[in-house]
Design an enzyme around this catalytic site. Structure first.
Site, PDB file in Angstrom:
ATOM      1  N   TYR A  49       0.805  -1.232   0.000  1.00  0.00           N
ATOM      2  CA  TYR A  49       0.000   0.000   0.000  1.00  0.00           C
ATOM      3  C   TYR A  49       0.837   1.281   0.000  1.00  0.00           C
ATOM      4  O   TYR A  49       0.279   2.376  -0.082  1.00  0.00           O
ATOM      5  CB  TYR A  49      -0.951  -0.004   1.206  1.00  0.00           C
ATOM      6  N   ASN A 108     -13.126   3.547  -1.615  1.00  0.00           N
ATOM      7  CA  ASN A 108     -12.208   2.421  -1.439  1.00  0.00           C
ATOM      8  C   ASN A 108     -12.829   1.544  -0.343  1.00  0.00           C
ATOM      9  O   ASN A 108     -12.677   1.842   0.848  1.00  0.00           O
ATOM     10  CB  ASN A 108     -10.809   2.887  -1.044  1.00  0.00           C
ATOM     11  N   ASP A 128     -25.386  -2.887  -1.371  1.00  0.00           N
ATOM     12  CA  ASP A 128     -26.766  -2.403  -1.427  1.00  0.00           C
ATOM     13  C   ASP A 128     -26.825  -0.891  -1.207  1.00  0.00           C
ATOM     14  O   ASP A 128     -27.609  -0.193  -1.856  1.00  0.00           O
ATOM     15  CB  ASP A 128     -27.625  -3.106  -0.370  1.00  0.00           C
ATOM     16  N   HIS A 161      -9.040   1.069  -5.681  1.00  0.00           N
ATOM     17  CA  HIS A 161      -8.127   0.257  -4.866  1.00  0.00           C
ATOM     18  C   HIS A 161      -6.714   0.766  -5.108  1.00  0.00           C
ATOM     19  O   HIS A 161      -6.330   1.005  -6.266  1.00  0.00           O
ATOM     20  CB  HIS A 161      -8.210  -1.225  -5.254  1.00  0.00           C
ATOM     21  N   SER A 182      -3.950  -0.948  -4.516  1.00  0.00           N
ATOM     22  CA  SER A 182      -3.216  -2.056  -5.139  1.00  0.00           C
ATOM     23  C   SER A 182      -4.008  -2.583  -6.335  1.00  0.00           C
ATOM     24  O   SER A 182      -5.213  -2.314  -6.474  1.00  0.00           O
ATOM     25  CB  SER A 182      -3.020  -3.179  -4.112  1.00  0.00           C
TER      26      SER A 182
HETATM   27  C1  DHK Z   1      -7.207  -2.025   0.528  1.00  0.00           C
HETATM   28  C2  DHK Z   1      -7.432  -2.989   1.436  1.00  0.00           C
HETATM   29  O1  DHK Z   1      -7.426  -2.725   2.724  1.00  0.00           O
HETATM   30  C3  DHK Z   1      -7.621  -4.387   1.048  1.00  0.00           C
HETATM   31  O2  DHK Z   1      -8.510  -5.061   1.900  1.00  0.00           O
HETATM   32  C4  DHK Z   1      -8.090  -4.493  -0.362  1.00  0.00           C
HETATM   33  C5  DHK Z   1      -7.397  -2.230  -0.928  1.00  0.00           C
HETATM   34  C6  DHK Z   1      -7.278  -3.654  -1.317  1.00  0.00           C
HETATM   35  C7  DHK Z   1      -6.523  -1.314  -1.752  1.00  0.00           C
HETATM   36  O3  DHK Z   1      -5.725  -1.771  -2.574  1.00  0.00           O
HETATM   37  O4  DHK Z   1      -6.666  -0.099  -1.604  1.00  0.00           O
HETATM   38  O5  DHK Z   1      -8.000  -5.766  -0.763  1.00  0.00           O
END
Ligand code: DHK
Length: 150
Positions: free
Chosen positions: A29, A77, A90, A103, A105
């Site tokens: 991240y 996100n 929903d 996201h 990632s």
């Molecule tokens: C962030 C998270 O916390 C994960 O649970 C997801 C996502 C991906 C991200 O890439 O921002 O899978």
């Protein structure tokens, strides 16, 4: 193309554990904190933005319900809720306006637990894999979407 109403209000909703950005699994991240991302979004904003985060599923639902009739667009996100929360899905459908699912990632290149987002069924567009700067990309993309609809 029509000019965007420069008072377009965008809500940016962040799901669980994103408050730990910068510390949690930086190899996935990155090292940018959520506060830094919020600053980038405020710098890039062309109108009012609400930047929110919760670790609680029901609070995310409340945020999305409140966005209906208030936000011109939602960037979300959903983090860990992406993969199973029918309640958040929903609420996204209830919101009813344009949604960009974001996201940090590239979830499509990840393990089985982090690959299949059910949120995409309610998303206008999906951005994944651009790192923390993806938030700014999403904001520009949302303005483009709103301009195209104006
Ligand atoms: C962030 C998270 O916390 C994960 O649970 C997801 C996502 C991906 C991200 O890439 O921002 O899978």
């Amino acid at each position: 193309m029509e000019e965007l109403d420069d008072r377009a209000t965008i809500h940016i909703v962040n799901g669980p554990n994103l408050n730990t950005l910068g510390v949690r699994e930086p190899e996935i991240y990155g090292r940018t904190t959520l506060a830094e991302i919020e600053g980038w979004c405020r710098d890039a904003a062309r109108g009012p933005i609400e930047f929110m985060q919760s670790n609680i599923e029901g609070e995310i639902v409340n945020m999305l319900q409140a966005a209906r009739g208030t936000a011109d667009g939602v960037i979300i996100n959903p983090a860990g809720y992406s993969f199973y929360s029918v309640a958040v899905l929903d609420a996204l459908k209830f919101y009813g306006g344009p949604v960009i699912e974001l996201h940090i990632s590239n979830i499509h290149a990840r393990d089985e637990d982090h690959r299949h987002s059910i949120m995409s069924k309610a998303a206008t567009a999906v951005i994944a894999g651009l790192g923390a700067r993806g938030y700014v990309t999403a904001l520009h993309a949302m303005y483009d979407l709103l301009e195209a609809r104006a």
